[in-house]
Design a protein around this motif. Structure first.
Motif, mmCIF file in Angstrom:
data_model
loop_
_atom_site.group_PDB
_atom_site.id
_atom_site.type_symbol
_atom_site.label_atom_id
_atom_site.label_comp_id
_atom_site.label_asym_id
_atom_site.label_seq_id
_atom_site.Cartn_x
_atom_site.Cartn_y
_atom_site.Cartn_z
ATOM 1 N N GLU A 58 0.825 -1.212 0.000
ATOM 2 C CA GLU A 58 0.000 0.000 0.000
ATOM 3 C C GLU A 58 0.857 1.259 0.000
ATOM 4 N N ALA A 61 2.485 1.486 -3.545
ATOM 5 C CA ALA A 61 1.519 1.842 -4.584
ATOM 6 C C ALA A 61 1.233 3.342 -4.578
ATOM 7 N N LYS A 62 1.104 3.902 -3.394
ATOM 8 C CA LYS A 62 0.875 5.342 -3.298
ATOM 9 C C LYS A 62 2.059 6.118 -3.853
ATOM 10 N N CYS A 66 -0.286 3.849 -8.339
ATOM 11 C CA CYS A 66 -1.178 2.793 -8.838
ATOM 12 C C CYS A 66 -1.933 2.218 -7.651
ATOM 13 N N GLU A 67 -2.786 1.229 -7.893
ATOM 14 C CA GLU A 67 -3.524 0.584 -6.813
ATOM 15 C C GLU A 67 -2.687 -0.535 -6.199
ATOM 16 N N GLN A 69 -3.481 -3.392 -5.179
ATOM 17 C CA GLN A 69 -3.826 -4.743 -5.630
ATOM 18 C C GLN A 69 -3.204 -5.078 -6.986
ATOM 19 N N ASP A 70 -2.528 -4.107 -7.596
ATOM 20 C CA ASP A 70 -2.033 -4.301 -8.961
ATOM 21 C C ASP A 70 -0.529 -4.514 -9.031
ATOM 22 N N THR A 196 -0.172 5.131 -13.237
ATOM 23 C CA THR A 196 -1.516 5.319 -13.800
ATOM 24 C C THR A 196 -1.479 6.286 -14.976
ATOM 25 N N LYS A 224 -4.918 -4.649 -14.679
ATOM 26 C CA LYS A 224 -5.949 -5.632 -14.325
ATOM 27 C C LYS A 224 -6.332 -6.533 -15.497
#
Length: 385
Positions: A58, A61-62, A66-67, A69-70, A196, A224
């Motif tokens: 987490e 990702a920040k 991106c997310e 989970q990815d 992203t 995804k």
């Protein structure tokens, strides 16, 4: 900042780009996790590791845009690209379009895959010196054919230390229906990264280079649309798990039983260190050092810069063309006699001397290199000018 690192003070360290360097507070966090693992290995691996990894993911990702989970952690980008490569269902004759500036381990990975699959790895020439971003784009897209299926590109090249226009290439590749795989080994913590916004299908980067994490900490982002297609490089307990987690994608790739994940778990501490020490400002000073000295080194070696000397093409590294028929001997002399750690690398018939600058470096370090090269030119035949 030198006191914050474990680097040998007797060595002028101008090679952060190869394997990075880890500050003491982050290294202490690394050892803390290792000690916690050894204190109760079963409980750590079976009960605590998943939660620790989620927290680390987490925070990462920040940081990279991106997310959580990815993406999942990997030891290095080579591991990540092997994971992607072995899951691609390319047919004989299908083409992977890349450049002639890619990292040698990646070239070898794709050559291995192509021998197995019959696909073709097309190293499109990006000529030097770079004149403009448009030149790179024009030359790169000349390599696309009706058989091109995949675009593979480093965002910052290793040997030539150049920043490539990845955003524009990803945008056009998407219009053409091509898969994009971006090797961002040198990017996180070096230049701004927003996955992203770049919108690649796959992106890999290291934490142990410019983010200053312990060695063996990297990640793979997968859009995804492709997560169900990517098979685990190592099949382990996460495959068809008895205790499924938040996604099959993470189960397959994240949980592998007995391995030391301490380097991954340091990610929140890594980001905390960068923020507390105002690393963006420090990086800005480093980039200025790189740019201010580049032309002087080219003048000394009687060669020319590889690109316009601006932040559009250069970050905290610069590669200087150097005429030598004995690059290994030159590298060893610089280290053994002058105590300078710096790579001397061949690529496409040219030899490059690449200096990397981080917050523990100063103008004095580059002056030491300049004097050493001057001395070598005057007293040996290792460098032709």
């Amino acid at each position: 900042m030198k006191s914050q690192f474990h680097l040998n003070p007797e060595i002028t360290f101008l090679n952060h780009g190869s394997f990075g360097a880890c500050p003491k507070p982050i290294f202490e966090e690394y050892q803390r996790f290792q000690l916690e693992l050894e204190h109760e290995p079963v409980y750590f691996i079976q009960k605590k590791s998943a939660g620790y990894l989620k927290t680390a993911r987490e925070s990462l990702a920040k940081f990279v845009g991106c997310e959580a989970q990815d993406l999942f952690f990997t030891p290095n980008p080579t591991f990540a690209v092997n994971t992607i490569m072995r899951s691609l269902k390319l047919q004989a004759g299908d083409e992977i379009l890349t450049t002639n500036h890619e990292y040698g381990a990646m070239d070898r990975t794709w050559h291995f895959y192509c021998k197995k699959s019959g696909a073709k790895y097309i190293r499109q020439e990006i000529s030097l010196p770079i004149i403009s971003k448009e030149q790179i784009l024009d030359e790169f897209w000349k390599g696309v054919t009706s058989k091109t299926k995949v675009i593979f590109l480093n965002q910052i090249s290793s040997s030539t230390a150049l920043i490539f226009p990845v955003k524009e290439i990803c945008d056009k590749a998407r219009e053409l229906g091509l898969i994009t795989i971006i090797d961002g080994a040198h990017v996180p913590g070096h230049i701004d990264l927003d996955i992203t916004d770049l919108n690649p299908d796959f992106y890999t980067g290291t934490l142990h280079k410019w983010m200053l994490a312990p060695k063996g900490s990297s990640f793979l982002y997968v859009k995804k649309d492709y997560q169900n297609d990517i098979e685990p490089l190592v099949v382990s307990w996460g495959y068809e798990s008895d205790f499924p987690g938040e996604s099959q994608f993470l189960d397959y790739h994240e949980y592998q039983g007995t391995r030391d994940i301490s380097a991954f778990l340091c990610t929140p501490k890594v980001i905390e260190f960068l923020e507390e020490n105002n690393w963006k400002e420090k990086a800005k000073v480093c980039r200025k050092l790189v740019l201010d000295n580049y032309q002087d080194f080219c003048d000394l070696l009687n060669t020319k810069p590889l690109c316009p000397i601006t932040e559009e093409f250069l970050g905290q590294m610069a590669s200087i063309p150097i005429r030598t028929s004995k690059p290994l001997e030159l590298k060893e002399l610089l280290y053994e006699k002058y105590k300078i750690q710096i790579p001397v690398m061949p690529l496409n018939g040219t030899i490059y001397l690449r200096y990397s600058i981080n917050a523990y470096n100063s103008q004095e370090d580059l002056a030491i290199l300049h004097q050493a090269l001057t001395d070598i030119i005057q007293t040996t035949d290792l460098i032709e000018v």
